[in-house]
Enzyme design. Structure first.
Site, mmCIF file in Angstrom:
data_model
loop_
_atom_site.group_PDB
_atom_site.id
_atom_site.type_symbol
_atom_site.label_atom_id
_atom_site.label_comp_id
_atom_site.label_asym_id
_atom_site.label_seq_id
_atom_site.Cartn_x
_atom_site.Cartn_y
_atom_site.Cartn_z
ATOM 1 N N ARG A 187 0.842 -1.205 0.000
ATOM 2 C CA ARG A 187 0.000 0.000 0.000
ATOM 3 C C ARG A 187 0.871 1.247 0.000
ATOM 4 O O ARG A 187 1.778 1.374 0.813
ATOM 5 C CB ARG A 187 -0.933 0.003 1.216
ATOM 6 C CG ARG A 187 -1.788 -1.255 1.289
ATOM 7 C CD ARG A 187 -2.853 -1.188 2.336
ATOM 8 N NE ARG A 187 -3.561 -2.475 2.415
ATOM 9 C CZ ARG A 187 -4.653 -2.686 3.131
ATOM 10 N NH1 ARG A 187 -5.168 -1.700 3.853
ATOM 11 N NH2 ARG A 187 -5.232 -3.869 3.157
ATOM 12 N N ARG A 247 2.502 1.801 10.562
ATOM 13 C CA ARG A 247 2.157 2.338 9.240
ATOM 14 C C ARG A 247 3.284 2.000 8.278
ATOM 15 O O ARG A 247 4.341 2.612 8.321
ATOM 16 C CB ARG A 247 1.963 3.855 9.307
ATOM 17 C CG ARG A 247 0.822 4.280 10.218
ATOM 18 C CD ARG A 247 0.681 5.798 10.187
ATOM 19 N NE ARG A 247 -0.389 6.238 11.054
ATOM 20 C CZ ARG A 247 -0.245 6.518 12.343
ATOM 21 N NH1 ARG A 247 0.953 6.389 12.902
ATOM 22 N NH2 ARG A 247 -1.260 6.900 13.073
ATOM 23 N N GLU A 296 -6.913 -0.025 15.198
ATOM 24 C CA GLU A 296 -7.455 -1.091 14.355
ATOM 25 C C GLU A 296 -6.410 -2.131 13.961
ATOM 26 O O GLU A 296 -5.319 -1.800 13.503
ATOM 27 C CB GLU A 296 -8.050 -0.487 13.080
ATOM 28 C CG GLU A 296 -8.634 -1.515 12.120
ATOM 29 C CD GLU A 296 -8.797 -0.994 10.710
ATOM 30 O OE1 GLU A 296 -8.819 -1.820 9.786
ATOM 31 O OE2 GLU A 296 -8.867 0.240 10.525
ATOM 32 N N SER A 346 -10.365 -5.863 10.169
ATOM 33 C CA SER A 346 -11.562 -5.362 9.499
ATOM 34 C C SER A 346 -12.347 -6.577 9.017
ATOM 35 O O SER A 346 -11.788 -7.459 8.355
ATOM 36 C CB SER A 346 -11.170 -4.480 8.309
ATOM 37 O OG SER A 346 -12.308 -4.076 7.590
ATOM 38 N N ARG A 362 1.061 -4.699 12.676
ATOM 39 C CA ARG A 362 0.359 -4.025 13.778
ATOM 40 C C ARG A 362 0.302 -4.916 15.018
ATOM 41 O O ARG A 362 0.371 -4.421 16.151
ATOM 42 C CB ARG A 362 -1.040 -3.616 13.330
ATOM 43 C CG ARG A 362 -1.004 -2.556 12.250
ATOM 44 C CD ARG A 362 -2.360 -1.980 11.928
ATOM 45 N NE ARG A 362 -2.203 -0.870 10.980
ATOM 46 C CZ ARG A 362 -3.129 0.043 10.752
ATOM 47 N NH1 ARG A 362 -4.283 0.007 11.388
ATOM 48 N NH2 ARG A 362 -2.908 1.033 9.888
#
Length: 425
Positions: A263, A278, A350, A353, A393
């Site tokens: 990403r 990130r 988070e 998802s 994460r």
């Protein structure tokens, strides 16, 4: 996307749904779509009529000649027909492209249980699990701790690849692999088939999976090629069965995707923005299910429970939030997030998802199920996806929540068999 038959039958339901989302721009698309759809159908009738006339006019000309009558008008009509048909075909193609443009960009219909809200601040917490640890010492920055211990190298990664990349080394590399294998083992016990998908997809397949307006800015495109690096294994797993017909006996089909994810966008800056939270590249194990429409609500809860089990077993405090209308995005009809407690920020962040996309992706990709009571009848299936674990994460959460005063990090018990039975990093 929404089935055009549904759009024709339920335009008011679509308008009401867009109002829930406060999506006023796309609200006006409904009328444009319906008008375009009427035009396409009228043009098809007109074109078919002209083609039929083209097929019969030669016979009429021959009959008139045999009868000794003038065929000038018929000859002129025959000469003009191909151009008329061509012009109408071009107009039809233009209108079909317009209809498809709107269809591809109208969002999914929200489940009735989705709470109303303007943005992520109005997502609804539905449960908390675990109690955040109270530290007697300052929690170290996870990225700096990893560097100090020789577990990660961000500077050399920045030189070779740019900011947002890392070299994971030694114990941290093993921890990344341990999380992946533990997640796969959990899912295999629940009937999931492990999948290592292609790491690149062409544009046509990607547009079938998601609204590229949501993803294209964060995806890496291969220069001079019709290929994108995948943002998640959900996407190639979903496209795996495009344009195929499922038999009822083969559903639900449960897949566990294992892949790196790429990403461009790595989010806004904040505390500990340097490190593993990130990043442009990370590993993820993803749950993906193809199922009958009536089964998707229960399977959605099952996927959430699978992810919760992993984070509960890791001993990480977390909460589950139900995503509101203003934060849910285009594809999902209902979505949960799991957010893990991060001690440095003193906040939940988070890590999972979990979405029920109902028939939205199946319509885009032409994936259907044969009706067992009527062999000729076919229905669109439902698709669902959920993170099982995103390693970067989760590693950060472990480095913080299990950090000791001397800088060592306790390894969660369930991961120790994958870490040569070590108890501490």
């Amino acid at each position: 996307m929404l089935d055009i038959k549904f759009v024709r039958a339920e335009p008011d339901k679509i308008r009401a749904d867009l109002k829930k989302r406060n999506d006023l721009e796309r609200l006006f698309w409904v009328d444009e779509l319906l008008a375009g759809d009427v035009s396409v159908r009228e043009l098809k009738v007109e074109i078919d009529t002209l083609r039929q006339r083209r097929n019969t006019i030669s016979r009429d000309i021959n009959a008139e000649r045999k009868a000794g009558r003038d065929t000038t008008a018929l000859m002129e009509e025959a000469k003009a027909l191909p151009e008329k048909i061509k012009a109408l075909d071009l107009l039809k193609d233009e209108m079909e492209a317009k209809v498809r443009y709107y269809l591809m960009r109208l969002p999914n219909i929200l489940d009735e249980s989705v709470p109303f809200g303007k943005d992520d601040t109005e997502n609804v917490e539905i449960k908390r699990v675990g109690t955040p640890r109270i530290f007697s010492f300052p929690v170290q920055n996870h990225g700096q701790l990893a560097v100090d211990k020789g577990w990660a190298d961000f500077e050399r990664a920045a030189r070779t690849s740019g900011a947002g990349f890392s070299y994971l080394k030694g114990n941290l590399a093993l921890l990344d692999m341990a999380l992946q294998r533990y997640a796969i083992d959990l899912l295999m016990k629940k009937g999931f088939t492990p999948i290592i998908p292609p790491y690149m997809m062409n544009r046509s397949s990607y547009e079938g999976v998601t609204d590229l307006a949501d993803f294209e800015d964060v995806m890496y495109k291969i220069e001079d090629a019709d290929s994108y690096l995948i943002a998640t294994s959900e996407h190639p797993m979903c496209a795996m069965y495009q344009d195929e017909i499922f038999e009822e006996k083969d559903l639900p089909l449960r897949l566990a995707g294992l892949s790196p994810c790429f990403r461009k966008e790595i989010g806004s800056h904040g505390i500990d923005s340097k490190g593993l939270f990130r990043v442009h590249q990370f590993h993820k194990v993803e749950q993906f299910v193809f199922c009958k429409p009536e089964d998707s609500p229960a399977i959605h809860e099952e996927l959430l429970a699978n992810a919760e089990e992993l984070y509960t077993n890791l001993g990480l405090p977390y909460h589950v939030v139900l995503i509101c209308t203003g934060d849910i995005g285009t594809v999902a009809a209902k979505k949960y997030d799991i957010e893990v407690w991060m001690p440095r920020e003193e906040a939940y962040r988070e890590v999972v998802s979990c979405s029920n996309c109902t028939a939205y992706q199946a319509v885009r990709l032409g994936m259907r199920m044969r009706d067992p009571s009527n062999f000729e009848q076919k229905h669109h299936i439902h698709t669902l996806n959920s993170t099982e674990v995103a390693t970067s994460r989760t590693i950060r959460a472990i480095l913080e929540n299990y950090q000791q005063e001397d800088g060592s990090v306790e390894i969660p018990v369930v991961l120790r068999p994958y870490m040569n039975d070590q108890e501490y990093l």
